[in-house]
Every structure is written in C-alpha cells, then in structure tokens.
Design an enzyme around this catalytic site. Structure first.
Site, PDB file in Angstrom:
ATOM      1  N   ASP A 196      59.160  64.162  23.605  1.00 43.90           N
ATOM      2  CA  ASP A 196      58.829  62.794  24.026  1.00 43.90           C
ATOM      3  C   ASP A 196      58.845  62.701  25.555  1.00 43.90           C
ATOM      4  O   ASP A 196      59.838  63.025  26.193  1.00 43.90           O
ATOM      5  CB  ASP A 196      59.889  61.845  23.457  1.00 43.90           C
ATOM      6  N   TYR A 254      57.737  58.968  33.579  1.00 39.48           N
ATOM      7  CA  TYR A 254      58.806  59.963  33.814  1.00 39.48           C
ATOM      8  C   TYR A 254      58.397  60.980  34.882  1.00 39.48           C
ATOM      9  O   TYR A 254      59.241  61.690  35.415  1.00 39.48           O
ATOM     10  CB  TYR A 254      59.194  60.719  32.531  1.00 39.48           C
ATOM     11  N   LYS A 305      53.658  58.106  26.807  1.00 44.78           N
ATOM     12  CA  LYS A 305      53.584  56.636  26.795  1.00 44.78           C
ATOM     13  C   LYS A 305      52.778  56.123  27.973  1.00 44.78           C
ATOM     14  O   LYS A 305      52.830  56.703  29.064  1.00 44.78           O
ATOM     15  CB  LYS A 305      54.992  56.030  26.861  1.00 44.78           C
TER      16      LYS A 305
HETATM   17  N1  LIG Z   1      60.779  53.980  25.268  1.00 48.86           N
HETATM   18  C1  LIG Z   1      61.639  53.726  26.204  1.00 48.86           C
HETATM   19  O1  LIG Z   1      61.585  52.676  26.877  1.00 48.86           O
HETATM   20  C2  LIG Z   1      62.723  54.705  26.483  1.00 48.86           C
HETATM   21  C3  LIG Z   1      63.827  54.339  27.265  1.00 48.86           C
HETATM   22  C4  LIG Z   1      64.828  55.295  27.470  1.00 48.86           C
HETATM   23  C5  LIG Z   1      64.728  56.553  26.893  1.00 48.86           C
HETATM   24  N2  LIG Z   1      63.626  56.868  26.149  1.00 48.86           N
HETATM   25  C6  LIG Z   1      63.484  58.211  25.501  1.00 48.86           C
HETATM   26  O2  LIG Z   1      64.664  58.467  24.756  1.00 48.86           O
HETATM   27  C7  LIG Z   1      65.232  59.707  25.194  1.00 48.86           C
HETATM   28  C8  LIG Z   1      66.731  59.702  24.991  1.00 48.86           C
HETATM   29  O3  LIG Z   1      67.360  58.701  25.754  1.00 48.86           O
HETATM   30  P1  LIG Z   1      68.429  59.097  26.842  1.00 48.86           P
HETATM   31  O4  LIG Z   1      67.800  60.001  27.834  1.00 48.86           O
HETATM   32  O5  LIG Z   1      69.057  57.835  27.277  1.00 48.86           O
HETATM   33  O6  LIG Z   1      69.386  60.039  26.001  1.00 48.86           O
HETATM   34  P2  LIG Z   1      70.604  60.115  25.022  1.00 48.86           P
HETATM   35  O7  LIG Z   1      70.233  61.227  24.116  1.00 48.86           O
HETATM   36  O8  LIG Z   1      71.040  58.806  24.472  1.00 48.86           O
HETATM   37  O9  LIG Z   1      71.751  60.585  26.028  1.00 48.86           O
HETATM   38  C9  LIG Z   1      71.515  61.600  26.964  1.00 48.86           C
HETATM   39  C10 LIG Z   1      72.763  61.788  27.804  1.00 48.86           C
HETATM   40  O10 LIG Z   1      73.815  62.302  26.999  1.00 48.86           O
HETATM   41  C11 LIG Z   1      74.152  63.611  27.433  1.00 48.86           C
HETATM   42  N3  LIG Z   1      74.249  64.434  26.219  1.00 48.86           N
HETATM   43  C12 LIG Z   1      73.242  64.783  25.354  1.00 48.86           C
HETATM   44  N4  LIG Z   1      73.729  65.488  24.327  1.00 48.86           N
HETATM   45  C13 LIG Z   1      75.057  65.604  24.524  1.00 48.86           C
HETATM   46  C14 LIG Z   1      76.090  66.219  23.800  1.00 48.86           C
HETATM   47  N5  LIG Z   1      75.861  66.868  22.674  1.00 48.86           N
HETATM   48  N6  LIG Z   1      77.369  66.133  24.299  1.00 48.86           N
HETATM   49  C15 LIG Z   1      77.621  65.472  25.438  1.00 48.86           C
HETATM   50  N7  LIG Z   1      76.662  64.863  26.169  1.00 48.86           N
HETATM   51  C16 LIG Z   1      75.390  64.927  25.718  1.00 48.86           C
HETATM   52  C17 LIG Z   1      73.056  64.074  28.362  1.00 48.86           C
HETATM   53  O11 LIG Z   1      73.565  64.852  29.421  1.00 48.86           O
HETATM   54  P3  LIG Z   1      73.013  66.326  29.776  1.00 48.86           P
HETATM   55  O12 LIG Z   1      71.522  66.246  29.921  1.00 48.86           O
HETATM   56  O13 LIG Z   1      73.708  66.633  31.069  1.00 48.86           O
HETATM   57  O14 LIG Z   1      73.447  67.191  28.644  1.00 48.86           O
HETATM   58  C18 LIG Z   1      72.558  62.742  28.923  1.00 48.86           C
HETATM   59  O15 LIG Z   1      73.363  62.324  29.994  1.00 48.86           O
HETATM   60  C19 LIG Z   1      64.768  59.783  26.664  1.00 48.86           C
HETATM   61  O16 LIG Z   1      64.923  61.074  27.202  1.00 48.86           O
HETATM   62  C20 LIG Z   1      63.340  59.338  26.533  1.00 48.86           C
HETATM   63  O17 LIG Z   1      62.531  60.373  26.050  1.00 48.86           O
HETATM   64  C21 LIG Z   1      62.633  55.974  25.939  1.00 48.86           C
END
Ligand SMILES: NC(=O)c1ccc[n+]([C@@H]2O[C@H](COP(=O)([O-])OP(=O)(O)OC[C@H]3O[C@@H](n4cnc5c(N)ncnc54)[C@H](OP(=O)(O)O)[C@@H]3O)[C@@H](O)[C@H]2O)c1
Length: 280
Positions: free
Chosen positions: A45, A50, A75
């Site tokens: 995604d 981004y 997107k």
């Molecule tokens: N449509 C929208 O408006 C929208 C908005 C926000 C996000 N998104 C999408 O959703 C995706 C996910 O959201 P998000 O980036 O907020 O991610 P998330 O998966 O909720 O959290 C990611 C965070 O958690 C950490 N992490 C991940 N796995 C871990 C684990 N097993 N143990 C400990 N820490 C962990 C990562 O750090 P490290 O990388 O340092 O491991 C990062 O800081 C985005 O990347 C994007 O593709 C879409």
C-alpha cells in the site's frame, strides 16, 4: 501464503497488507519493500502523497516475485481531485511505479470542506475518472479511503460502479462502527490503516494482558483482531524481524470473549483526523 478476499469482479485482495507511509523514497523504501515481499507480503500500500512510489517500483522490479502475484495499491492525492486531474495523477503514479496497471487505486480523502454540493460534485467527478480508468483495464479494483457514509452515498446513487474498498483508520479503541456497518451492508471491503495506531497500541495494558494469553505480541494481536473482524490490516514496519512477526498471525485464533473485550475498549489513541475536518 496469505489468503484473499474475492471482490464481486473476481479480483483477489490479500487479507493482510504492507503499508509504506513515512518510509523514505530511495534506498529505505527499496530495501523495506523488497524485504516485505521476501518474507511473504503480497499486498503493498502506497499513495501519491507518500512520495515513495519510485522506490516501490524499483523494489517490485528487483523482487523475485512475478508482477501478477503482487497486489499494488496507491491513492490519489487530495490536490488532484476532479476528472482530468485524476487521470493525470494516475498516469504519474503508474509511471513512477514503472507499472502498466494498478491492482487498487483509492481516493485518499473525500472532498469534504466547503459547500456540501460542491464537495459531492468533486467526489463524483473524481469517481467518474476512476470508473474510466477501471473500464480501460488500467486498475483492477477501485475504491476510496476515509469516506464516511455521507461521502459514499452520493457516489453509490449517481455512479455506475460502486466503490469496492474503503480504507479507514481502524484499531482497538477506534472501530468506527457506523462506517463499518455501512460498508458491510453495501458489500464494500474494509481496510484498516494504522492497525497498530502507529505503534500506540503496544502500550495498552489490556491488549498486553490478552496478547500474553496467546503467547503473541500486541502487534500480532491487533493484526489478527482486524482479520477476525474481516477488516484488512495494512501494517508498516521497516524492521525485517517485525515484518516477520506481523505476518505470523495465522497460527492462532482469538476467542469470541477476547474479541469482544477488545471490541469494547473505549476510544483510544485515534489519530484525531476527521474526514470532514482535515485541512490538507
Ligand atoms: N488512507 C490513509 O489516510 C492512511 C493514513 C495512515 C496510514 N495509512 C496506511 O496504513 C499503513 C499503516 O499505518 P501506520 O504507518 O500508522 O502503521 P502501524 O502499522 O499502525 O504502526 C507502525 C508503527 O509501529 C511500529 N511497529 C510495526 N510493527 C511493530 C512490531 N511488531 N513491534 C513494535 N513496533 C512495531 C513501526 O515502527 P518501525 O517501522 O520502526 O518498525 C511504526 O512506528 C501506512 O503505512 C499506510 O500505508 C493510510
């Protein structure tokens, strides 16, 4: 191997995805996406905004997995809403990714500020461009992100093709019950952005207690909770061990009681971004 949901048009959508928000274009995203594909993710995604589509394109080219086995989603950035501008933005996205089709394209956020009729018109015009690109075979599935029922209804009532997917903020403490119910009733598949609350879920004591019972991490619990609620988690990490951890969620089942306990967690660690109020 990750299972798929089958859309009404026969397209398979892997039930767990890899997110790339906040991963830098260039070496960082190339390495991260290549590793994600290597450990087994197939659903990637990204988004125009981004700024990392070029690096993701490089990772796809350099990966050993065939294009048709990957599910690549991007997107439309908010600045490009409208018919002609959507087509232009889509072409730029394809070019940056170095692809000749996308598996999924989403309207990133609804036009929601300003006069109601104006916003509806912009969302409908944007959606018509999505329908055009879909019919041309340039996109396998089309959808939206951050749309609430009052943003979706005018599209469903006025357009030919219904949005197939809605990607929303979804994690324990932020279940968005109204839009989830609306999407289920309209046969629109849900995806969860920030299934770990961008990491904030990991601090929650209740989630820590439940995860311990299954000998799993809180991250694994949150990811599995989304899957059991039939919402596709899109989870991000640049760390290979965590990529592996986050995909190892198919060897346990959360009990009905624990699912309910997690569902009952009151509002917690939401991003605070409301689709009718954002100013970007
Ligand atoms: N449509 C929208 O408006 C929208 C908005 C926000 C996000 N998104 C999408 O959703 C995706 C996910 O959201 P998000 O980036 O907020 O991610 P998330 O998966 O909720 O959290 C990611 C965070 O958690 C950490 N992490 C991940 N796995 C871990 C684990 N097993 N143990 C400990 N820490 C962990 C990562 O750090 P490290 O990388 O340092 O491991 C990062 O800081 C985005 O990347 C994007 O593709 C879409």
């Amino acid at each position: 191997m990750i299972d798929n949901y089958k859309l009404e048009n026969g397209v398979n959508v892997p039930i767990l995805g890899y997110g790339t928000w906040q991963i830098q274009n260039g070496e960082e995203v190339v390495q991260a996406v290549k590793q994600a594909i290597e450990v087994g993710y197939r659903h990637i995604d990204t988004a125009g905004v981004y700024g990392n589509e070029e690096g993701i394109g490089t990772a796809i080219k350099e990966s050993k997995v065939k294009r048709e086995e990957l599910f690549i989603a991007s997107k439309l950035s908010n600045d490009y809403r409208g018919y002609e501008t959507t087509i232009k933005a889509f072409e730029e996205t394809l070019e940056k990714l170095g692809l000749d089709y996308l598996d999924l394209y989403l309207i990133h956020w609804p036009a929601a500020r300003g006069k109601k009729e104006e916003c509806e018109k912009i969302n409908i015009e944007t959606w018509r461009a999505f329908e055009y690109l879909y019919k041309k075979g340039k996109i396998k599935a089309i959808g939206v992100s951050n749309f609430l029922a009052h943003h979706l209804k005018p599209i469903i009532e006025n357009c030919e093709i219904k949005p197939m997917i809605n990607q929303i903020e979804y994690h324990p403490g932020q279940m968005q019950k109204d839009i989830v119910e609306y999407c289920i009733n309209n046969n629109i598949i849900l995806e969860a952005w920030s299934p770990l609350g961008t990491g904030k879920m990991l601090e929650n004591i209740k989630l820590q207690e439940i995860a311990k019972k299954y000998n799993k991490s809180v991250a694994q619990l949150c990811i599995k909770w989304c899957i059991q609620n039939k919402v596709i988690p899109i989870t991000k990490t640049i760390n290979k061990n965590r990529m592996l951890e986050n995909i190892k969620v198919f060897d346990f089942e959360i009990s009905k009681e624990d699912m309910q306990e997690i569902n009952n967690i009151p509002y917690f660690a939401g991003s605070g971004l409301h689709p009718d109020e954002i100013d970007f």
